[in-house]
Design a protein around this motif. Structure first.
Motif, PDB file in Angstrom:
ATOM      1  N   ARG A 140       0.811  -1.208   0.000  1.00 40.62           N
ATOM      2  CA  ARG A 140       0.000   0.000   0.000  1.00 40.62           C
ATOM      3  C   ARG A 140       0.846   1.260   0.000  1.00 40.62           C
ATOM      4  NH1 ARG A 140      -2.205   1.202   4.635  1.00 40.62           N
ATOM      5  NH2 ARG A 140      -3.445   2.759   3.582  1.00 40.62           N
TER       6      ARG A 140
ATOM      7  N   SER B 203      -3.980  -0.260  -2.264  1.00 39.29           N
ATOM      8  CA  SER B 203      -3.119  -1.427  -2.361  1.00 39.29           C
ATOM      9  C   SER B 203      -2.740  -1.582  -3.818  1.00 39.29           C
ATOM     10  CB  SER B 203      -3.856  -2.673  -1.869  1.00 39.29           C
ATOM     11  OG  SER B 203      -4.048  -2.615  -0.480  1.00 39.29           O
TER      12      SER B 203
ATOM     13  N   THR C  63      -9.301  -2.623  -4.002  1.00 39.02           N
ATOM     14  CA  THR C  63      -8.658  -2.538  -3.566  1.00 39.02           C
ATOM     15  C   THR C  63      -8.836  -2.046  -3.766  1.00 39.02           C
ATOM     16  OG1 THR C  63      -8.481  -2.782  -4.143  1.00 39.02           O
ATOM     17  CG2 THR C  63      -8.917  -2.268  -3.850  1.00 39.02           C
TER      18      THR C  63
END
Length: 620
Positions: free
Chosen positions: A298, A462, A615
């Motif tokens: 991330r 991410s 994500t």
């Protein structure tokens, strides 16, 4: 906002998609580790209703949608990894591409036609065979229906035609070369189920259970902002999971989730998206609890409102006009001490940020040159503000062109302690420059973000091994078509130079040349000053070793368990009382399952592409 992992991933509500760094943007809170709608009374997390083994995962993020066409949050896309197969998957050892629903693939010499061989031993959970027709229907629906293209439309934007000449052959013809053809991170859905859907922009796939899928787990039950329950798919072609049941249980209060882990009421805690340093330290000495602390996938950033607008240029929201000046944006970031953020907030469980790609992906990792770096320099920040016309008044406050003191509204996630802590530093650092800061910490940051009603906001994604998706969300094409709709944009960024670089990298098959273009894109974003990547946080998570004997990290040497590019962690996890245990937290038991076919990259030296989410915490 948050993603693949906001944290992630992208946050969407009521058909309006959006990326939200809000790992807990839910309206309903689950009781702090006591009785829940899933389990009326406290009990050990591993006892399933039928006496089998259950792996219970405490998460700080709620589901945005169970539709693969709409979902962008890390939790949701992770669940889709478990319930639907993708054409390709990624080896948990080192992230290289391996077969998924497709056993092999090849390209024509001009790279415009890709042929995939679809495996013959994948079966939908209702007993029907999964075929190339399911994949062709999935892609064609995304190509022809804007609602179905909500989450992953960027993958098919360059597709000209998709056909299934036979049950085991899928052919995709492109308009121009596309380097991500081995990283089409799109869940393939059963045509015979989904062709009955009338409106893909509104169908959340959350009414009739069990859901029909062909992944390692079958989704059997769901309660919004409470839990998701899945059963092991005993007929999964790669082999059945070791746990009989997998439950994701939502906790709005992360301390409550940690408490539930201590009591044995949950097996695993992922955090929001990570455990805080204090929580991790408190667990390290606990009996039967293992803390996984590894480099993450991330980035953690502060985003400015660049003047929210639609694709046609129609203005949206009420962002502060001073932020349209690059000097002001750069001044604000010059007044952010990244070292303090790492040392005091993350307490060493992160490294200083700069570009969009974390150092875990060395091929794409970028750092600014010495003369380019927006290093911490409050004096230079003050000079830039003066130059931009934000002068100090007699009270020591910066005033805008309207003569009013400048006060910036900063969106933060009520569930993320890092946002709040850094927000307090911003009030101090920017206050010294004469700028006011109002922290707007909400359970749900989606609505103001979508509407462009913010000045700055905490953001995070991410990143996948192939960075295409997280780069695509800053293109002009990702902007919403109208103020009422939602595009795939993260932060309303639209820059012609960036777009030209994006198109070039997407068509570049040479790995080194493509990486160079991606780094130029990161450099461009950095100079524009719309996003200040402050940190690359570690993946900090914990699980009970008396419930989970072994579980796979990705990558194997030092990686995350929750939010992987694949289903390896939950598919490979071995119950502590099982005779199949591997005894450690590595890739034990996974290699045997990865024996699928030979990947044919016909004459291409093709870039082995991987990708996301969340994500982004695909936005997480």
């Amino acid at each position: 906002m948050d993603t693949n992992d906001q944290y992630g991933g992208h946050h969407r509500t009521a058909g309006r998609a959006r990326l939200v760094v809000a790992a807990g943007a839910a309206a309903l809170a689950l009781s702090a580790g006591f009785a829940t709608p899933l389990n009326p009374a406290p009990q050990q997390a591993r006892a399933a209703d039928d006496g089998g083994s259950t792996l219970t995962v405490a998460v700080a993020q709620s589901v945005d949608s169970l539709s693969p066409f709409l979902a962008v949050r890390l939790l949701s896309t992770s669940i889709h990894r478990l319930t639907y197969e993708y054409l390709t998957n990624y080896d948990p050892e080192d992230n290289h591409v391996i077969p998924g629903l497709a056993t092999k693939w090849e390209s024509s010499p001009d790279k415009l036609t890709w042929t995939y061989t679809i495996r013959s031993n994948s079966t939908w959970s209702d007993g029907k065979k999964a075929t190339a027709e399911d994949a062709a229907w999935t892609f064609n629906t995304m190509m022809t229906d804007s609602g179905a293209a909500t989450a992953n439309g960027s993958f098919v934007a360059n597709f000209e035609k998709v056909t299934a000449p036979s049950p085991t052959q899928l052919v995709i013809k492109l308009k121009k070369p596309q380097a991500t053809m081995t990283a089409l991170d799109v869940p393939i859905v059963p045509k015979h189920v989904w062709e009955k859907v009338d409106d893909f922009s509104k169908f959340n796939n959350d009414k009739d259970f069990p859901l029909v899928g062909n992944g390692p787990f079958v989704l059997t039950d769901y309660k919004p902002d409470s839990y998701v329950r899945l059963k092991a798919n005993k007929d999964f072609w790669r082999g059945a999971p070791k746990f009989d049941e997998l439950v994701f249980r939502y906790y709005k209060d992360q301390d409550a989730a940690v408490s539930a882990l201590r009591k044995g009421e949950v097996s695993f805690v992922a955090g929001s998206p990570s455990l805080t340093p204090a929580q991790a330290d408190s667990l390290k000495g606990e009996k039967n609890i293992k803390v996984n602390d590894a480099p993450g996938r991330r980035f953690y950033a502060l985003a400015t409102n660049p003047g929210a607008r639609t694709r046609s240029g129609e203005k949206m929201g009420d962002g502060h006009p001073s932020l349209l000046d690059q000097r002001v944006r750069n001044a604000l970031f010059r007044a952010v001490d990244r070292k303090t953020v790492i040392d005091k907030v993350f307490q060493g469980h992160a490294v200083e940020g700069a570009g969009y790609i974390p150092p875990r992906y060395a091929q794409y990792f970028w750092e600014p040159e010495a003369g380019q770096e927006l290093a911490y320099d409050p004096k230079e920040a003050a000079r830039l503000l003066d130059e931009a016309g934000l002068k100090l008044n007699s009270a020591g406050k910066r005033v805008g062109k309207d003569g009013k003191p400048v006060v910036y509204r900063v969106l933060c996630h009520a569930t993320d302690p890092n946002d709040k802590a850094i927000g307090q530093y911003l009030q101090e650092w920017w206050g010294d420059l004469g700028i006011g800061v109002t922290l707007n910490c909400l359970d749900n940051v989606t609505d103001p973000w979508l509407a462009g009603e913010y000045d700055l906001a905490f953001d995070g994604w991410s990143v996948n091994p192939d960075p295409d998706f997280v780069l695509s969300i800053h293109t002009c094409a990702a902007l919403p078509a109208t103020p009422e709709e939602t595009g795939a944009t993260d932060n309303f960024i639209c820059d012609g130079t960036y777009d030209e670089l994006y198109d070039r990298q997407l068509a570049e098959y040479d790995p080194a040349k493509r990486a160079a273009l991606v780094k130029q894109m990161e450099s461009r974003l950095y100079d524009l000053g719309y996003m200040n990547v402050m940190a690359y946080p570690n993946a900090v998570e914990a699980y009970r070793t008396d419930q989970i004997e072994s579980i796979t990290t990705m990558p194997a040497a030092a990686g995350n368990i929750y939010g992987q590019d694949g289903y390896w962690s939950w598919w490979s996890a071995v119950p502590a009382d099982s005779a199949d245990g591997g005894g450690d937290s590595s890739s034990t038991g996974v290699v045997i399952g990865i024996v699928a076919g030979v990947v044919v990259l016909a004459g291409l030296g093709v870039f082995v592409a991987l990708r996301r989410r969340a994500t982004a915490e695909d936005r997480e």
